[in-house]
Design a protein around this motif. Structure first.
Motif, PDB file in Angstrom:
ATOM      1  N   GLY A  28       0.821  -1.215   0.000  1.00 12.98           N
ATOM      2  CA  GLY A  28       0.000   0.000   0.000  1.00 12.98           C
ATOM      3  C   GLY A  28       0.845   1.251   0.000  1.00 12.98           C
ATOM      4  N   LEU A  29       1.921   1.258   0.802  1.00 23.66           N
ATOM      5  CA  LEU A  29       2.800   2.417   0.846  1.00 23.66           C
ATOM      6  C   LEU A  29       3.535   2.592  -0.476  1.00 23.66           C
ATOM      7  CD1 LEU A  29       4.036   4.744   2.398  1.00 23.66           C
ATOM      8  CD2 LEU A  29       5.687   3.139   3.395  1.00 23.66           C
ATOM      9  N   LEU A  30       3.980   1.488  -1.074  1.00 17.59           N
ATOM     10  CA  LEU A  30       4.656   1.573  -2.375  1.00 17.59           C
ATOM     11  C   LEU A  30       3.731   2.162  -3.431  1.00 17.59           C
ATOM     12  CD1 LEU A  30       6.997   0.924  -4.316  1.00 17.59           C
ATOM     13  CD2 LEU A  30       6.041  -1.387  -4.549  1.00 17.59           C
ATOM     14  N   PHE A  31       2.493   1.686  -3.479  1.00 20.50           N
ATOM     15  CA  PHE A  31       1.547   2.217  -4.455  1.00 20.50           C
ATOM     16  C   PHE A  31       1.206   3.676  -4.161  1.00 20.50           C
ATOM     17  CE2 PHE A  31       0.339  -2.298  -5.441  1.00 20.50           C
ATOM     18  CZ  PHE A  31       0.633  -2.223  -6.799  1.00 20.50           C
ATOM     19  N   PHE A  32       1.189   4.060  -2.889  1.00 21.33           N
ATOM     20  CA  PHE A  32       0.910   5.458  -2.543  1.00 21.33           C
ATOM     21  C   PHE A  32       1.986   6.373  -3.136  1.00 21.33           C
ATOM     22  CE2 PHE A  32      -0.459   8.347   1.256  1.00 21.33           C
ATOM     23  CZ  PHE A  32      -1.154   9.155   0.369  1.00 21.33           C
ATOM     24  N   THR A 218     -15.201   4.900   3.645  1.00 25.75           N
ATOM     25  CA  THR A 218     -15.631   5.542   4.888  1.00 25.75           C
ATOM     26  C   THR A 218     -15.932   4.539   6.004  1.00 25.75           C
ATOM     27  OG1 THR A 218     -16.469   7.467   3.701  1.00 25.75           O
ATOM     28  CG2 THR A 218     -17.322   7.104   5.921  1.00 25.75           C
ATOM     29  N   PRO A 219     -16.744   3.496   5.777  1.00 26.30           N
ATOM     30  CA  PRO A 219     -17.021   2.593   6.907  1.00 26.30           C
ATOM     31  C   PRO A 219     -15.796   1.835   7.399  1.00 26.30           C
ATOM     32  CG  PRO A 219     -18.022   1.781   4.877  1.00 26.30           C
ATOM     33  CD  PRO A 219     -17.573   3.170   4.605  1.00 26.30           C
ATOM     34  N   VAL A 220     -14.929   1.387   6.472  1.00 32.88           N
ATOM     35  CA  VAL A 220     -13.747   0.666   6.963  1.00 32.88           C
ATOM     36  C   VAL A 220     -12.810   1.626   7.686  1.00 32.88           C
ATOM     37  CG1 VAL A 220     -12.380   0.857   4.832  1.00 32.88           C
ATOM     38  CG2 VAL A 220     -11.985  -1.045   6.373  1.00 32.88           C
ATOM     39  N   ALA A 221     -12.718   2.874   7.203  1.00 33.66           N
ATOM     40  CA  ALA A 221     -11.838   3.852   7.850  1.00 33.66           C
ATOM     41  C   ALA A 221     -12.368   4.247   9.221  1.00 33.66           C
ATOM     42  CB  ALA A 221     -11.687   5.083   6.961  1.00 33.66           C
ATOM     43  N   TRP A 222     -13.665   4.561   9.309  1.00 37.40           N
ATOM     44  CA  TRP A 222     -14.233   4.922  10.607  1.00 37.40           C
ATOM     45  C   TRP A 222     -14.188   3.728  11.557  1.00 37.40           C
ATOM     46  CZ3 TRP A 222     -14.157   9.332  12.478  1.00 37.40           C
ATOM     47  CH2 TRP A 222     -14.583  10.478  11.812  1.00 37.40           C
ATOM     48  N   GLY A 223     -14.457   2.524  11.040  1.00 34.31           N
ATOM     49  CA  GLY A 223     -14.391   1.345  11.892  1.00 34.31           C
ATOM     50  C   GLY A 223     -13.012   1.159  12.495  1.00 34.31           C
ATOM     51  N   TYR A 312      -1.838  12.009  13.320  1.00 35.32           N
ATOM     52  CA  TYR A 312      -2.310  11.760  11.952  1.00 35.32           C
ATOM     53  C   TYR A 312      -3.827  11.532  11.958  1.00 35.32           C
ATOM     54  CZ  TYR A 312       2.095  10.993   9.310  1.00 35.32           C
ATOM     55  OH  TYR A 312       3.276  11.140   8.640  1.00 35.32           O
ATOM     56  N   MET A 313      -4.293  10.720  12.901  1.00 35.27           N
ATOM     57  CA  MET A 313      -5.699  10.348  12.916  1.00 35.27           C
ATOM     58  C   MET A 313      -6.601  11.541  13.221  1.00 35.27           C
ATOM     59  SD  MET A 313      -5.440   6.660  14.827  1.00 35.27           S
ATOM     60  CE  MET A 313      -3.994   5.638  14.545  1.00 35.27           C
ATOM     61  N   MET A 359      -4.221  10.293   5.603  1.00 36.29           N
ATOM     62  CA  MET A 359      -3.635  10.565   6.914  1.00 36.29           C
ATOM     63  C   MET A 359      -4.028   9.503   7.936  1.00 36.29           C
ATOM     64  SD  MET A 359      -1.799  13.359   6.564  1.00 36.29           S
ATOM     65  CE  MET A 359      -1.648  14.548   7.874  1.00 36.29           C
ATOM     66  N   TRP A 360      -5.279   9.055   7.865  1.00 35.44           N
ATOM     67  CA  TRP A 360      -5.709   8.014   8.802  1.00 35.44           C
ATOM     68  C   TRP A 360      -4.888   6.745   8.643  1.00 35.44           C
ATOM     69  CZ3 TRP A 360     -11.756   8.512   8.212  1.00 35.44           C
ATOM     70  CH2 TRP A 360     -12.190   9.584   9.008  1.00 35.44           C
ATOM     71  N   VAL A 361      -4.778   6.246   7.412  1.00 36.28           N
ATOM     72  CA  VAL A 361      -4.076   4.974   7.249  1.00 36.28           C
ATOM     73  C   VAL A 361      -2.576   5.126   7.506  1.00 36.28           C
ATOM     74  CG1 VAL A 361      -5.787   4.014   5.680  1.00 36.28           C
ATOM     75  CG2 VAL A 361      -3.832   5.216   4.743  1.00 36.28           C
ATOM     76  N   LEU A 362      -2.015   6.298   7.208  1.00 30.00           N
ATOM     77  CA  LEU A 362      -0.605   6.508   7.531  1.00 30.00           C
ATOM     78  C   LEU A 362      -0.389   6.488   9.037  1.00 30.00           C
ATOM     79  CD1 LEU A 362       0.471   9.260   4.958  1.00 30.00           C
ATOM     80  CD2 LEU A 362       0.960   6.814   4.873  1.00 30.00           C
TER      81      LEU A 362
END
Length: 468
Positions: A28-32, A218-223, A312-313, A359-362
């Motif tokens: 995921g980071l590589l693709f980012f 959104t749901p997976v991120a908020w979860g 970040y979150m 920012m959340w996933v980072l």
């Protein structure tokens, strides 16, 4: 207490497949980084200094589709899947359905789908005319099948947990995502291509572009936020009731939002008005979620000084409220007269996708990554801080710049001035956008270097400056 804590950590470690988490997060980071580079290259086209003129497979139009599709499937899906492998077994107490065979298949299948899409777009010139769904139509069935297997993988431990006790809100969000997402991809990608046409297809397609954000991201991120924030802060969420209010607000109002991409179009006005109402209504649900997280932080705000993952979150949460507040205004028909088709929309999209979900996933990945290698903190506190500030300042600069550019463009068009005037007026904003992009790319590279050094440094790094 120490013995109990140690025992709990051992049990959690036995539930989580660290290899799958590492693989998905690293990819995921590589693709980012690749996605960011593609976006920067595309911005140079608008600056008049594109480095690959005349090379068909690197034409700006194809590069842009790698930027958008790569952000969806290469970056976000990889990151979220890796983080689910970490979080779901921990909050349910059960392993995923099958780590070895299904886990490996899902990982390889996702990377293959992304790479095939890249080859098809760049070298074959094949892409669907679906906004944010540019993957060639013959890959879409593979994506739907992958999502169904993904639902089995993560749905199994959630179902087991639900049979013993009421689910925590993270389970609600992730369960809904597992059901919604295959439907979103099927309806938004297949129906407009094979069973509908014209403005009807546009109305159906709108269920993909916005529902991929609203019913997957959104749901997976908020979860995951509802899981990671209490864990990092070592305190429960302020209100379980507010968390469920936000969930049901998302479920009831978000599916109608997508038509607001087609305001002032031949789509029936009742559908357009419904989209406007639903978009404004979702702001109340978002506000309830933000209040819940801010009240959870009450009395502990000092931790944001030292804990970069948590910072970040919370930064992403503030950006999320800003974009939804902005959206509640710019979906009105009056606003649309000015900002439709302008860079205002591009700025909005970057603040939500990069500034919020990015920012959340980072932040989540930075919390998880050192623990995957038996460490408590990242290799360099300085690189963590530097990456955070470069990314934050860069995305704010880009958002403000493109928002201003959009207003200039919109009012110029309303004034019926020659089209070329709006292009000339936009050039300073486009130059500044590229500078902001350089900041964001630099921050990503610094972040990635810190990840690499954390993974390869010797064991036993201790927490610095009270970093949880």
């Amino acid at each position: 207490m120490a013995t109990a804590t140690t025992t709990g950590e051992v049990q959690a470690t036995n539930l989580v497949n660290y290899t799958l988490v590492k693989l998905h997060v690293a990819m995921g980071l590589l693709f980012f980084i690749i996605v960011g580079l593609m976006g920067f290259l595309y911005s140079l086209q608008l600056d008049g200094i594109y480095p690959f003129p005349g090379i068909e497979f690197l034409s700006p139009g194809r590069v842009r589709m790698i930027h958008t599709a790569g952000a969806a499937y290469g970056f976000l899906v990889n990151m979220f899947t890796g983080l689910l492998y970490w979080a779901v077994p921990r909050f349910t107490g059960y392993k995923v359905f099958d780590e070895k065979y299904l886990g490996g298949f899902l990982f390889i299948g996702l990377q293959a789908a992304v790479l095939i899409t890249v080859v098809a777009i760049l070298f074959l010139g094949q892409a669907d005319n679906v906004e944010w769904g540019e993957t060639p139509w013959w890959i879409d069935p593979i994506i739907v099948a992958w999502l169904l297997l993904h639902a089995v993988q993560f749905g199994t431990p959630i179902i087991k947990a639900s049979q013993k006790a009421p689910l925590y809100v993270t389970g609600w969000y992730i369960s809904a995502m597992l059901v919604w997402t295959p439907l979103v991809v099927f309806m938004g990608n297949f129906i407009p291509r094979f069973w509908s046409a014209g403005s009807g297809a546009g109305a159906v397609q709108s269920t993909f572009i916005h529902d991929l954000v609203g019913l997957y991201v959104t749901p997976v991120a908020w979860g995951l936020m509802y899981y990671f924030v209490p864990v990092i802060m070592k305190k429960p969420m302020w209100s379980h009731g507010l968390s469920l209010l936000g969930f049901w607000g998302l479920a009831f109002f978000y599916p109608l939002n997508g038509v607001h991409h087609f305001l002032w179009s031949p789509i029936p006005m009742f559908a357009q008005y419904s989209a406007v109402f639903a978009t404004v209504a979702i702001e109340f649900a978002v506000t309830s979620v933000l209040i819940n997280f801010m009240m959870t932080l009450r009395g502990s705000a000092e931790v944001l000084k030292y804990n970069v993952p948590l910072r970040y979150m919370y930064t992403g949460a503030i950006f999320y409220w800003i974009t939804c507040f902005q959206c509640a205004f710019h979906v009105t028909l009056t606003f649309q007269k000015v900002i439709h088709f302008t860079d205002w929309v591009t700025g909005h999209a970057h603040l939500i996708m990069f500034g919020t979900f990015g920012m959340w996933v980072l932040g989540m990945a930075e919390y998880v990554w050192p623990r995957l290698f038996g460490k408590e903190t990242m290799y360099s506190k300085g690189m963590s801080e530097g990456a955070y500030w470069l990314l934050t300042i860069g995305v704010i600069a880009m958002f403000v710049d493109l928002t201003a550019a959009g207003l200039v463009q919109g009012f110029d068009w309303i004034g019926l001035n020659p089209w070329i005037d709006s292009v000339n007026f936009s050039k300073p904003f486009w130059y500044f956008r590229s500078v902001a992009g350089i900041m964001m790319l630099t921050g990503l590279l610094m972040y990635a270097m810190n990840f690499y050094k954390t993974a390869t440094a010797g064991k036993g790094l201790e927490a610095q400056l009270r970093n949880a």
